[in-house]
Motif scaffolding. Structure first.
Motif, mmCIF file in Angstrom:
data_model
loop_
_atom_site.group_PDB
_atom_site.id
_atom_site.type_symbol
_atom_site.label_atom_id
_atom_site.label_comp_id
_atom_site.label_asym_id
_atom_site.label_seq_id
_atom_site.Cartn_x
_atom_site.Cartn_y
_atom_site.Cartn_z
ATOM 1 N N PHE A 59 2.162 -12.058 -14.996
ATOM 2 C CA PHE A 59 1.175 -12.646 -15.899
ATOM 3 C C PHE A 59 -0.179 -11.946 -15.750
ATOM 4 N N LEU A 60 -0.616 -11.726 -14.516
ATOM 5 C CA LEU A 60 -1.906 -11.068 -14.274
ATOM 6 C C LEU A 60 -1.871 -9.615 -14.743
ATOM 7 N N ARG A 61 -0.737 -8.948 -14.591
ATOM 8 C CA ARG A 61 -0.618 -7.579 -15.106
ATOM 9 C C ARG A 61 -0.715 -7.568 -16.629
ATOM 10 N N VAL A 62 -0.098 -8.551 -17.288
ATOM 11 C CA VAL A 62 -0.183 -8.661 -18.744
ATOM 12 C C VAL A 62 -1.639 -8.829 -19.175
ATOM 13 N N LEU A 63 -2.420 -9.532 -18.362
ATOM 14 C CA LEU A 63 -3.832 -9.747 -18.678
ATOM 15 C C LEU A 63 -4.715 -8.543 -18.329
ATOM 16 N N GLY A 64 -4.121 -7.459 -17.864
ATOM 17 C CA GLY A 64 -4.885 -6.236 -17.630
ATOM 18 C C GLY A 64 -5.159 -5.910 -16.176
ATOM 19 N N LEU A 65 -4.754 -6.763 -15.256
ATOM 20 C CA LEU A 65 -4.929 -6.469 -13.825
ATOM 21 C C LEU A 65 -3.676 -5.736 -13.365
ATOM 22 N N ARG A 66 -3.576 -4.486 -13.757
ATOM 23 C CA ARG A 66 -2.341 -3.708 -13.709
ATOM 24 C C ARG A 66 -1.757 -3.492 -12.317
ATOM 25 N N ASP A 67 -2.565 -3.619 -11.276
ATOM 26 C CA ASP A 67 -2.012 -3.388 -9.937
ATOM 27 C C ASP A 67 -1.699 -4.685 -9.186
ATOM 28 N N ALA A 68 -1.701 -5.820 -9.888
ATOM 29 C CA ALA A 68 -1.385 -7.102 -9.246
ATOM 30 C C ALA A 68 0.087 -7.096 -8.813
ATOM 31 N N TYR A 69 0.320 -7.529 -7.593
ATOM 32 C CA TYR A 69 1.693 -7.580 -7.072
ATOM 33 C C TYR A 69 1.856 -8.805 -6.182
ATOM 34 N N ALA A 70 3.085 -9.298 -6.101
ATOM 35 C CA ALA A 70 3.392 -10.417 -5.211
ATOM 36 C C ALA A 70 3.464 -9.879 -3.789
ATOM 37 N N THR A 71 2.745 -10.510 -2.888
ATOM 38 C CA THR A 71 2.736 -10.068 -1.494
ATOM 39 C C THR A 71 4.053 -10.426 -0.822
ATOM 40 N N SER A 72 4.252 -9.917 0.366
ATOM 41 C CA SER A 72 5.454 -10.209 1.134
ATOM 42 C C SER A 72 5.567 -11.712 1.353
ATOM 43 N N ALA A 73 6.741 -12.246 1.136
ATOM 44 C CA ALA A 73 6.945 -13.693 1.249
ATOM 45 C C ALA A 73 6.742 -14.209 2.667
ATOM 46 N N THR A 74 6.905 -13.361 3.651
ATOM 47 C CA THR A 74 6.816 -13.829 5.036
ATOM 48 C C THR A 74 5.451 -13.649 5.679
ATOM 49 N N SER A 75 4.640 -12.755 5.171
ATOM 50 C CA SER A 75 3.342 -12.516 5.826
ATOM 51 C C SER A 75 2.214 -12.378 4.817
ATOM 52 N N ASP A 76 2.105 -13.366 3.924
ATOM 53 C CA ASP A 76 1.093 -13.239 2.877
ATOM 54 C C ASP A 76 -0.275 -13.778 3.283
ATOM 55 N N ALA A 77 -0.388 -14.413 4.441
ATOM 56 C CA ALA A 77 -1.662 -14.934 4.953
ATOM 57 C C ALA A 77 -2.358 -15.873 3.958
ATOM 58 N N GLY A 78 -1.568 -16.577 3.149
ATOM 59 C CA GLY A 78 -2.151 -17.510 2.199
ATOM 60 C C GLY A 78 -2.475 -16.918 0.847
ATOM 61 N N ILE A 79 -2.193 -15.644 0.655
ATOM 62 C CA ILE A 79 -2.435 -14.976 -0.623
ATOM 63 C C ILE A 79 -1.087 -14.507 -1.150
ATOM 64 N N ASP A 80 -0.684 -15.039 -2.299
ATOM 65 C CA ASP A 80 0.641 -14.746 -2.851
ATOM 66 C C ASP A 80 0.653 -13.567 -3.806
ATOM 67 N N VAL A 81 -0.468 -13.315 -4.475
ATOM 68 C CA VAL A 81 -0.582 -12.200 -5.407
ATOM 69 C C VAL A 81 -1.893 -11.493 -5.099
ATOM 70 N N LEU A 82 -1.831 -10.176 -5.050
ATOM 71 C CA LEU A 82 -3.015 -9.405 -4.687
ATOM 72 C C LEU A 82 -3.109 -8.170 -5.574
ATOM 73 N N GLY A 83 -4.317 -7.760 -5.855
ATOM 74 C CA GLY A 83 -4.594 -6.543 -6.596
ATOM 75 C C GLY A 83 -5.998 -6.097 -6.260
ATOM 76 N N THR A 84 -6.393 -4.956 -6.769
ATOM 77 C CA THR A 84 -7.719 -4.431 -6.491
ATOM 78 C C THR A 84 -8.804 -5.419 -6.886
ATOM 79 N N ARG A 85 -8.598 -6.135 -8.008
ATOM 80 C CA ARG A 85 -9.630 -7.043 -8.519
ATOM 81 C C ARG A 85 -9.198 -8.497 -8.583
#
Length: 169
Positions: A59-85
């Motif tokens: 969804f975030l990539r569709v909105l133009g945040l092209r490098d958004a990715y789902a973080t590792s399920a086991t070590s995301d430190a509370g952040i599930d999706v991350l990108g430059t912005r």
């Protein structure tokens, strides 16, 4: 509702600031009317929390945040999706997300990611105290229903974010 919350430090490149006034005006016109946004094919059903995280990244990539990715399920430190912005949390639970979950996500967003747009996705929606806190940060809140894949902005920040992002695509 008159405050443009999206024009804050979470927009380091000024992309959102440039269109914030116009987006705020559009948001005022559509206030109270939430438009669902389909991020994947109709009929798709999220069967797991992990799939919800992958869909939020898409969804975030569709909105133009092209490098958004789902973080590792086991070590995301509370952040599930991350990108430059962008940094996002995804909750796939039956109860509404409360203020403590928003506070926890803010705590996970330590200084090295403080200049990212913050988003929170929830299957069950948000309590009023959670929404109030997110509005003050600002943080975009999105609700999704699972089937078909529908995303609805749950606060003014999210509506403004979507308006601006779609305009800039």
């Amino acid at each position: 509702m008159g405050t443009v919350l999206v024009t804050c430090a979470y927009d380091p490149d000024g992309v959102l600031k440039e269109y914030a006034a116009e987006a705020a005006e559009q948001s005022r016109r559509i206030a109270g009317r939430t438009q669902p946004f389909s991020a994947s094919a109709p009929g798709t059903f999220r069967s797991t929390a992990r799939q919800a995280e992958l869909d939020a990244a898409k969804f975030l990539r569709v909105l133009g945040l092209r490098d958004a990715y789902a973080t590792s399920a086991t070590s995301d430190a509370g952040i599930d999706v991350l990108g430059t912005r962008v940094a996002a949390q995804v909750k796939w639970q039956k109860s509404q997300v409360g203020r403590p979950a928003i506070q926890s996500f803010l705590g996970a967003c330590h200084p090295d990611i403080s200049n990212r747009i913050l988003c929170f996705f929830a299957y069950s929606g948000f309590t009023a105290p959670a929404t109030n806190l997110a509005d003050s940060v600002p943080m975009a809140l999105f609700r999704f229903d699972g089937s078909p894949t529908q995303w609805s902005p749950a606060n003014l920040v999210a509506r403004e974010f979507v308006e601006v992002a779609l305009k800039n695509r």
